[in-house]
Enzyme design. Sequence first.
Site, PDB file in Angstrom:
ATOM      1  N   ASP A  83       0.826  -1.211   0.000  1.00  0.00           N
ATOM      2  CA  ASP A  83       0.000   0.000   0.000  1.00  0.00           C
ATOM      3  C   ASP A  83       0.861   1.262   0.000  1.00  0.00           C
ATOM      4  O   ASP A  83       0.522   2.256  -0.631  1.00  0.00           O
ATOM      5  CB  ASP A  83      -0.937  -0.004   1.219  1.00  0.00           C
ATOM      6  N   GLU A 127     -18.141  -1.190   8.940  1.00  0.00           N
ATOM      7  CA  GLU A 127     -18.138  -2.666   8.906  1.00  0.00           C
ATOM      8  C   GLU A 127     -16.729  -3.188   9.033  1.00  0.00           C
ATOM      9  O   GLU A 127     -15.777  -2.441   8.797  1.00  0.00           O
ATOM     10  CB  GLU A 127     -18.677  -3.155   7.547  1.00  0.00           C
ATOM     11  N   LYS A 179     -13.526  -5.140   7.690  1.00  0.00           N
ATOM     12  CA  LYS A 179     -12.952  -5.439   6.371  1.00  0.00           C
ATOM     13  C   LYS A 179     -12.440  -6.869   6.445  1.00  0.00           C
ATOM     14  O   LYS A 179     -11.449  -7.150   7.129  1.00  0.00           O
ATOM     15  CB  LYS A 179     -11.833  -4.457   6.033  1.00  0.00           C
ATOM     16  N   ASP A 213     -10.750 -10.306   5.447  1.00  0.00           N
ATOM     17  CA  ASP A 213      -9.549 -10.570   4.658  1.00  0.00           C
ATOM     18  C   ASP A 213      -9.643 -11.952   4.009  1.00  0.00           C
ATOM     19  O   ASP A 213      -9.081 -12.934   4.492  1.00  0.00           O
ATOM     20  CB  ASP A 213      -8.313 -10.481   5.568  1.00  0.00           C
ATOM     21  N   ARG A 252     -13.727 -12.005  -8.368  1.00  0.00           N
ATOM     22  CA  ARG A 252     -13.566 -10.640  -8.841  1.00  0.00           C
ATOM     23  C   ARG A 252     -12.856 -10.612 -10.197  1.00  0.00           C
ATOM     24  O   ARG A 252     -13.132  -9.773 -11.032  1.00  0.00           O
ATOM     25  CB  ARG A 252     -12.777  -9.820  -7.821  1.00  0.00           C
ATOM     26  N   TYR A 271     -21.518  -8.258   1.899  1.00  0.00           N
ATOM     27  CA  TYR A 271     -21.480  -6.872   2.374  1.00  0.00           C
ATOM     28  C   TYR A 271     -21.868  -5.813   1.352  1.00  0.00           C
ATOM     29  O   TYR A 271     -21.741  -4.639   1.617  1.00  0.00           O
ATOM     30  CB  TYR A 271     -20.101  -6.543   2.933  1.00  0.00           C
ATOM     31  N   LYS A 288      -7.091   0.583   7.252  1.00  0.00           N
ATOM     32  CA  LYS A 288      -6.442  -0.715   7.464  1.00  0.00           C
ATOM     33  C   LYS A 288      -5.648  -0.744   8.761  1.00  0.00           C
ATOM     34  O   LYS A 288      -5.003   0.246   9.124  1.00  0.00           O
ATOM     35  CB  LYS A 288      -5.549  -1.049   6.265  1.00  0.00           C
ATOM     36  N   CYS A 315      30.782 -20.105   4.539  1.00  0.00           N
ATOM     37  CA  CYS A 315      29.500 -20.771   4.353  1.00  0.00           C
ATOM     38  C   CYS A 315      29.290 -21.786   5.470  1.00  0.00           C
ATOM     39  O   CYS A 315      30.154 -22.638   5.699  1.00  0.00           O
ATOM     40  CB  CYS A 315      29.484 -21.481   2.998  1.00  0.00           C
ATOM     41  N   CYS A 366      29.455 -25.415   3.548  1.00  0.00           N
ATOM     42  CA  CYS A 366      30.632 -25.970   2.880  1.00  0.00           C
ATOM     43  C   CYS A 366      31.931 -25.265   3.255  1.00  0.00           C
ATOM     44  O   CYS A 366      33.008 -25.677   2.816  1.00  0.00           O
ATOM     45  CB  CYS A 366      30.446 -25.953   1.362  1.00  0.00           C
ATOM     46  N   CYS A 417      27.315 -17.647  -0.718  1.00  0.00           N
ATOM     47  CA  CYS A 417      28.343 -18.672  -0.832  1.00  0.00           C
ATOM     48  C   CYS A 417      28.600 -18.828  -2.337  1.00  0.00           C
ATOM     49  O   CYS A 417      27.690 -19.182  -3.090  1.00  0.00           O
ATOM     50  CB  CYS A 417      27.833 -19.988  -0.244  1.00  0.00           C
ATOM     51  N   CYS A 455      28.601 -26.589  -3.141  1.00  0.00           N
ATOM     52  CA  CYS A 455      27.963 -26.401  -1.824  1.00  0.00           C
ATOM     53  C   CYS A 455      26.721 -27.298  -1.738  1.00  0.00           C
ATOM     54  O   CYS A 455      25.759 -27.133  -2.496  1.00  0.00           O
ATOM     55  CB  CYS A 455      27.579 -24.935  -1.651  1.00  0.00           C
TER      56      CYS A 455
HETATM   57  S1  IVH Z   1     -17.412  -3.016  -0.074  1.00  0.00           S
HETATM   58  C1  IVH Z   1     -17.598  -1.084  -4.316  1.00  0.00           C
HETATM   59  N1  IVH Z   1     -17.158  -4.026   2.317  1.00  0.00           N
HETATM   60  O1  IVH Z   1     -11.976  -5.333   0.339  1.00  0.00           O
HETATM   61  C2  IVH Z   1     -16.985  -1.552  -3.050  1.00  0.00           C
HETATM   62  N2  IVH Z   1     -15.523  -4.606   0.708  1.00  0.00           N
HETATM   63  O2  IVH Z   1      -9.768  -3.747  -0.646  1.00  0.00           O
HETATM   64  C3  IVH Z   1     -17.421  -2.887  -2.675  1.00  0.00           C
HETATM   65  N3  IVH Z   1     -13.831  -6.170   1.529  1.00  0.00           N
HETATM   66  O3  IVH Z   1     -12.784  -5.582  -3.049  1.00  0.00           O
HETATM   67  C4  IVH Z   1     -16.664  -3.443  -1.563  1.00  0.00           C
HETATM   68  N4  IVH Z   1     -14.632  -6.394   3.545  1.00  0.00           N
HETATM   69  O4  IVH Z   1     -13.091  -7.682  -1.525  1.00  0.00           O
HETATM   70  C5  IVH Z   1     -16.628  -3.956   1.083  1.00  0.00           C
HETATM   71  N5  IVH Z   1     -17.122  -4.868   4.473  1.00  0.00           N
HETATM   72  C6  IVH Z   1     -16.588  -4.808   3.251  1.00  0.00           C
HETATM   73  C7  IVH Z   1     -15.426  -5.520   2.888  1.00  0.00           C
HETATM   74  C8  IVH Z   1     -14.914  -5.385   1.600  1.00  0.00           C
HETATM   75  C9  IVH Z   1     -13.677  -6.771   2.712  1.00  0.00           C
HETATM   76  C10 IVH Z   1     -12.897  -6.390   0.402  1.00  0.00           C
HETATM   77  C11 IVH Z   1     -13.525  -6.468  -0.947  1.00  0.00           C
HETATM   78  C12 IVH Z   1     -12.939  -5.316  -1.701  1.00  0.00           C
HETATM   79  C13 IVH Z   1     -11.643  -5.145  -0.996  1.00  0.00           C
HETATM   80  C14 IVH Z   1     -11.041  -3.790  -1.200  1.00  0.00           C
END
Ligand code: IVH
Length: 722
Positions: free
Chosen positions: A38, A126, A128, A130, A149, A237, A324, A418, A421, A436, A442
């Site tokens: 990022d 909400e 996020k 992973d 996606r 979501y 994040k 090393c 060796c 090395c 080796c």
């Molecule tokens: S909304 C148009 N809500 O994070 C936006 N995404 O880094 C629609 N993700 O592509 C996404 N939790 O795969 C949304 N509560 C949440 C999420 C979420 C995880 C993911 C999703 C998105 C990615 C972006």
Amino acid sequence: MQEQDAKIRIGQLRETLREHSRRYYVDNAPTMSDYEFDQLMHELEQLEASFPQFDSPDSPTHRVGSDLDAPVGANAESQARQGFVQRAHRYPMLSLGNTYSIAEIEEFAARAEKVLDGIPFSYSCELKFDGTAICLSYRNGSLVQALTRGDGIQGDDVTENVRRIAGIPQQLRGDYPDEFEIRGEILMPYEAFDALNREREAQEEPPFANPRNAASGSLKLINPEEVGHRGLICTLYHIPAESVTFNSHSEALDAAASWGLPVSSERRICHDINDIKEYIDHWDRERKFLPYATDGIVIKINELACQRALGYTAKSPRWAVAYKFKAEQACTELLGIDYQVGRTGAVTPVANLAPVQLSGTLVKRATLNNADQMALLDIRVGDWVFVEKGGEIIPKITGIDPGHRTADARRPVFPERCPDCGTPLVRPEDEAKWFCPNQDGCPMQIKGRLLHFVSRKAMDILAGEMTVEQFYETGLARTAADLYDISNDQLISLEGWQERAAQRFLDSLEASKQIPFERVLYALGIRYVGETTAKALARHFGGIDALAAATQEELLEVEDIGDVIARSVFDYLHDPAHLEQIARLSAAGLRFDGAGQEAALSSALAGKTIVVSGNFSISRERIKDLIAAHGGKAGSSVSGSTAFLLAGTKPGPEKLKKCEKLGIPVVSEEEFRAMLPSGLASADLPPSGEEIPRFAETPSRGNPLPAKPGRNVPTIEEPTLF
Ligand code: IVH
């Protein structure tokens, strides 16, 4: 920054980001933490904003990372093709703008207030999640389609796999719309992740780096039954506003829950920035207790009319942002340091730690990277150290706790020779690591190269660490080519080998002769040539002869190949010992050209190097496949040898300028299709709706010797740690 420096840096950042995006989305094997990724993306965004003359629509800043690729677990044959049908998304699947700074969340809120200019609105906060994104379509209450996606425009059709995931209803209840889409995340809870990795290690398969990669890899398995055994879950979501008639996002999700869909209950409506901060603080603490991985929170403007007013950028909505979390850390005692020699000779210091729990797993080892890093940390054995997990499987030491140092803490001494060796180590000028130099003598390097060659993603030969050790010790095989000279009699004269194991090993050797050139190239273990680079090289050059004859400039024409990789490939293929190995492997029957791999559709583009830029009615990857299928090559930058620029909508302005300067024709997608023999313009690239047959799963591997916990060498050169 000077214009020239900016241009160079932009080029470097794009190359790095594309490579890591592929490792993350396609290989499911990231080697950089999300945080580092990022940061680089932000640096690129800022440079492109300051130097708009270098901005380009195909920059990673404007494109959604793509997961489109061959499925996991396909056999050698099918990996060369696509195992899933790709279908267009009805509404593009975008990503989210993200930040690690609360100040930027404040700016997001301030901007929304300004644009909405007095209209009352709220935020939906909400978690996020992973995992890996999914888009479900329901018609008359029945699940009819599930797409990944992909590249945001089209995704892989994984409907049959998704039907096996617990909690995703096949049939809805209540008052659902006739037809709608809903999006969310497929997750692998920590418990299922640990069980899966234990099983993989027992089978000498490389473990997944994290639950996200495991979820994404599992979703792309060929066999839906197996997907059902992976313990995946789903949380939804987002319902694209176009497909329903609600007033707010939260109402839409509440309704989805009432139809039986899995929607998170950890959502909260916030009215101002203080509410948002409270939500962030709460989950930054509490997320450690969730049974699945989260990497931040998402803040969305809740009212759909307000969302519409804010709109979208090319890549993400302006009505949402992700905050994040920084990676979790743990603190523990450093018990000692080992120095591991990788297959390229690089020596990596590896810390042995007092076991400590971190993001759901027990960590006992962590990398210290190199001698400079050790000096920078001024680390001592006996210190208390901070450990962090990035995106990669191997945790890192990020700092020490000076307050905890005791008088008997010992300063470690980086070896001068090393550890395997005894050869004096060298440090090339442009390298951060000590090496090395004894490549041919080796033992660790020799065994490392063999292990890489036989590994599943390379030649998939039935041999694990113990077998390779035994071949090395008995002198039966020290190079890849030696493997193909091994006879049945030699094998059964070895300790622990029976007729059946020997036959299975020889069968796997025989089968490896069918492995396509791109994987053979990867198996050679050329430095910096991972799976994706090998594929790009194979696709561009078609075979080893053309590749070995290429100049460094010609290598640089391949997309995403920069100076470092080009030099490494060039040097490797100009070393007589390597050429001799290749000649022996070729004589043994390995595939060193693409012939027969992908039957050419025509030679309409034979001998032409075509540069592709802009957006097309199909993905750029598919355009490139089309070029290759008709005998052409895809080039990355416009030069005197470019036949024409294939320009979609919004082609790169720099590329257009260069074409004008050099008098290179610019061809539209329509004109391009007209160049191909009629009826073949999209053949081998199935249009949406056409099924591609599925392929059988590779039989599970076995080792002729009793299995020992351990794993094959990872894709990139890293010490074997667990
Ligand atoms: S909304 C148009 N809500 O994070 C936006 N995404 O880094 C629609 N993700 O592509 C996404 N939790 O795969 C949304 N509560 C949440 C999420 C979420 C995880 C993911 C999703 C998105 C990615 C972006």
